[in-house]
Design a protein around this motif. Sequence first.
Motif, PDB file in Angstrom:
ATOM      1  N   ASP A 201       7.873   8.958   8.230  1.00  0.00           N
ATOM      2  CA  ASP A 201       8.811   8.121   7.416  1.00  0.00           C
ATOM      3  C   ASP A 201       8.182   6.817   7.435  1.00  0.00           C
ATOM      4  O   ASP A 201       9.208   5.804   7.071  1.00  0.00           O
ATOM      5  N   ARG A 202       6.977   6.475   7.106  1.00  0.00           N
ATOM      6  CA  ARG A 202       6.293   5.272   7.015  1.00  0.00           C
ATOM      7  C   ARG A 202       6.421   4.751   5.437  1.00  0.00           C
ATOM      8  O   ARG A 202       6.191   5.510   4.753  1.00  0.00           O
ATOM      9  N   ILE A 203       7.124   3.645   5.095  1.00  0.00           N
ATOM     10  CA  ILE A 203       7.022   3.076   3.980  1.00  0.00           C
ATOM     11  C   ILE A 203       6.542   1.645   4.010  1.00  0.00           C
ATOM     12  O   ILE A 203       6.725   1.150   4.809  1.00  0.00           O
ATOM     13  N   LEU A 204       5.719   1.246   3.237  1.00  0.00           N
ATOM     14  CA  LEU A 204       5.504  -0.117   3.007  1.00  0.00           C
ATOM     15  C   LEU A 204       6.394  -1.040   2.412  1.00  0.00           C
ATOM     16  O   LEU A 204       7.060  -0.628   1.483  1.00  0.00           O
ATOM     17  N   THR A 205       6.641  -2.258   3.252  1.00  0.00           N
ATOM     18  CA  THR A 205       7.354  -3.058   2.784  1.00  0.00           C
ATOM     19  C   THR A 205       7.005  -4.097   1.585  1.00  0.00           C
ATOM     20  O   THR A 205       5.745  -3.883   1.128  1.00  0.00           O
ATOM     21  N   GLY A 206       7.811  -4.889   1.058  1.00  0.00           N
ATOM     22  CA  GLY A 206       7.367  -5.588  -0.326  1.00  0.00           C
ATOM     23  C   GLY A 206       6.227  -6.557   0.309  1.00  0.00           C
ATOM     24  O   GLY A 206       5.047  -6.621  -0.304  1.00  0.00           O
ATOM     25  N   ASP A 207       6.449  -7.115   1.228  1.00  0.00           N
ATOM     26  CA  ASP A 207       5.394  -8.064   1.917  1.00  0.00           C
ATOM     27  C   ASP A 207       3.927  -7.075   2.362  1.00  0.00           C
ATOM     28  O   ASP A 207       2.875  -7.737   1.559  1.00  0.00           O
ATOM     29  N   GLU A 208       4.092  -5.873   2.696  1.00  0.00           N
ATOM     30  CA  GLU A 208       2.968  -5.235   2.950  1.00  0.00           C
ATOM     31  C   GLU A 208       2.228  -4.719   1.807  1.00  0.00           C
ATOM     32  O   GLU A 208       0.925  -4.695   1.557  1.00  0.00           O
ATOM     33  N   ILE A 209       3.152  -4.416   0.732  1.00  0.00           N
ATOM     34  CA  ILE A 209       2.378  -4.182  -0.828  1.00  0.00           C
ATOM     35  C   ILE A 209       1.557  -5.357  -1.250  1.00  0.00           C
ATOM     36  O   ILE A 209       0.322  -5.207  -1.549  1.00  0.00           O
ATOM     37  N   GLY A 210       2.093  -6.482  -1.185  1.00  0.00           N
ATOM     38  CA  GLY A 210       1.349  -7.472  -1.444  1.00  0.00           C
ATOM     39  C   GLY A 210       0.148  -7.844  -0.500  1.00  0.00           C
ATOM     40  O   GLY A 210      -1.108  -8.288  -1.371  1.00  0.00           O
ATOM     41  N   GLN A 211      -0.017  -7.763   0.725  1.00  0.00           N
ATOM     42  CA  GLN A 211      -1.100  -7.600   1.347  1.00  0.00           C
ATOM     43  C   GLN A 211      -1.914  -6.681   1.089  1.00  0.00           C
ATOM     44  O   GLN A 211      -3.534  -6.901   1.166  1.00  0.00           O
ATOM     45  N   LEU A 212      -1.629  -5.475   0.522  1.00  0.00           N
ATOM     46  CA  LEU A 212      -2.535  -4.360   0.260  1.00  0.00           C
ATOM     47  C   LEU A 212      -3.151  -4.583  -0.958  1.00  0.00           C
ATOM     48  O   LEU A 212      -4.395  -4.580  -1.048  1.00  0.00           O
ATOM     49  N   TYR A 213      -2.721  -5.147  -2.038  1.00  0.00           N
ATOM     50  CA  TYR A 213      -3.162  -5.502  -3.232  1.00  0.00           C
ATOM     51  C   TYR A 213      -4.386  -6.584  -2.886  1.00  0.00           C
ATOM     52  O   TYR A 213      -5.419  -6.471  -3.520  1.00  0.00           O
ATOM     53  N   LYS A 214      -3.943  -7.760  -2.172  1.00  0.00           N
ATOM     54  CA  LYS A 214      -5.042  -8.568  -1.702  1.00  0.00           C
ATOM     55  C   LYS A 214      -6.083  -8.213  -0.895  1.00  0.00           C
ATOM     56  O   LYS A 214      -7.298  -8.605  -1.118  1.00  0.00           O
ATOM     57  N   ALA A 215      -5.903  -7.135  -0.097  1.00  0.00           N
ATOM     58  CA  ALA A 215      -7.133  -6.550   0.420  1.00  0.00           C
ATOM     59  C   ALA A 215      -7.978  -5.765  -0.161  1.00  0.00           C
ATOM     60  O   ALA A 215      -9.114  -5.701   0.198  1.00  0.00           O
ATOM     61  N   LEU A 216      -7.198  -4.921  -1.136  1.00  0.00           N
ATOM     62  CA  LEU A 216      -8.036  -4.187  -1.945  1.00  0.00           C
ATOM     63  C   LEU A 216      -9.315  -5.099  -2.913  1.00  0.00           C
ATOM     64  O   LEU A 216     -10.352  -4.617  -3.079  1.00  0.00           O
TER      65      LEU A 216
END
Length: 419
Positions: A201-216
Amino acid sequence: MKPKSVIATDLQLQKQSPGSDPVDMAVANAPGLFVRVTRKQKTFRWDRGRGYKPRIITYGAFPQLSIREARARHAEAQARHKEGMDPRAAGGVNETVAELAEHFYASRIKGHRKRPEDVRRTLDTDIIPKLGRRRLSAVSTPEISEMVRSVVQRGAPVHAGKVLAHTKQMFRFACSEGLIPTSPADPLDPDNLGIEINKRDRILTGDEIGQLYKALDRAPKMSLQVKTAIRLLLLTGLRSGELRQATWSAFDPDNAVLTIPVSNQKLSRKQERQAQPFACPLPRQAVDLMRGLRGLDETWVIPGRSDGAGPVTDHVFGRAVRRLLGLKDEEGERVLPIPSFSPHDLRRTCRSGLSALGVPPHIAERCLNHSLGRIADIYDRHDYLEDRREALQRWADQVDEYVGRHMPATNVHSLESAL
């Protein structure tokens, strides 16, 4: 497949090394009897030819079964065949679990399942090593329970569920063939064996999505196509296999659509008969991302980077995410300091994001190419393309907002060019 040589003794067969492809070798002094040599095992078989069901009769695997024993079983099976009787019903044919497993795989799995290799792997890794030498009539429920528990105890409680399911299916098949009266696996309950259901049931929060893009953008060793694929999975909700096997011929940039052929969709054999290609509408952000990959390969949208002869393999996205989660900067801090997630969680995040935006459930489900139920599938043939296009564009714009909180303003609108 034509036999390439003749085997006369156990020693000859023992010395026979498997090649890259399966090879059938005739057994001397036993017309019709062959031994199939593969990387996994050497199996005695009788191919009765077209028109017979089952076409392939298996007697057992070497060295558990010697050439002399295989000849004896083959002679008895042929005698029953000439008398008009089922050659499997006596003479030792399918007496052991290993022999049943081969018969089950050839008759019920191969040719019937879209991905038979999943069952093949379970048979070879978990079932045959534990129960292969046991006679069908002697296999007990506690033995099967112990086999499944051993999988749980080695740290694979989810995979243990597959082992139990395939074991139950195999023994029910044996019942239907008249090989045993009842299945010793049927009484077993997954809950009592420590089996876990892989319900994430894992979903990424809006803050985690932003961090993901930055990490990429901070992962220098990750290839361009894999970075882009991770973003596309989030924006489109496509399955990783659907995106991984996408070709440029299926991409229509003018109409912003990527067509997923039936062969690449997650469908059963029965569903495939009535399925149609799935037109996935692409938000403008996704179109820009795909255009950034156009020069990498003539055929594949997400090409493999080793030999250029095909798409990336099915493990690449998962491995890339795990490496990204473990990546550290010069100061030893994690580049992506969020809880673990998988590529499929990006699909779930897209679906949840659509709901949060107020997209009607039937539109959100169709965005992911989910079935709307048997009745709807029969009577509602509308594809809701424009509704889905609007929904996914709203979701992509929302992702841009999440990303903007973590990226410099100059980069927010130039992510694609920065890739």
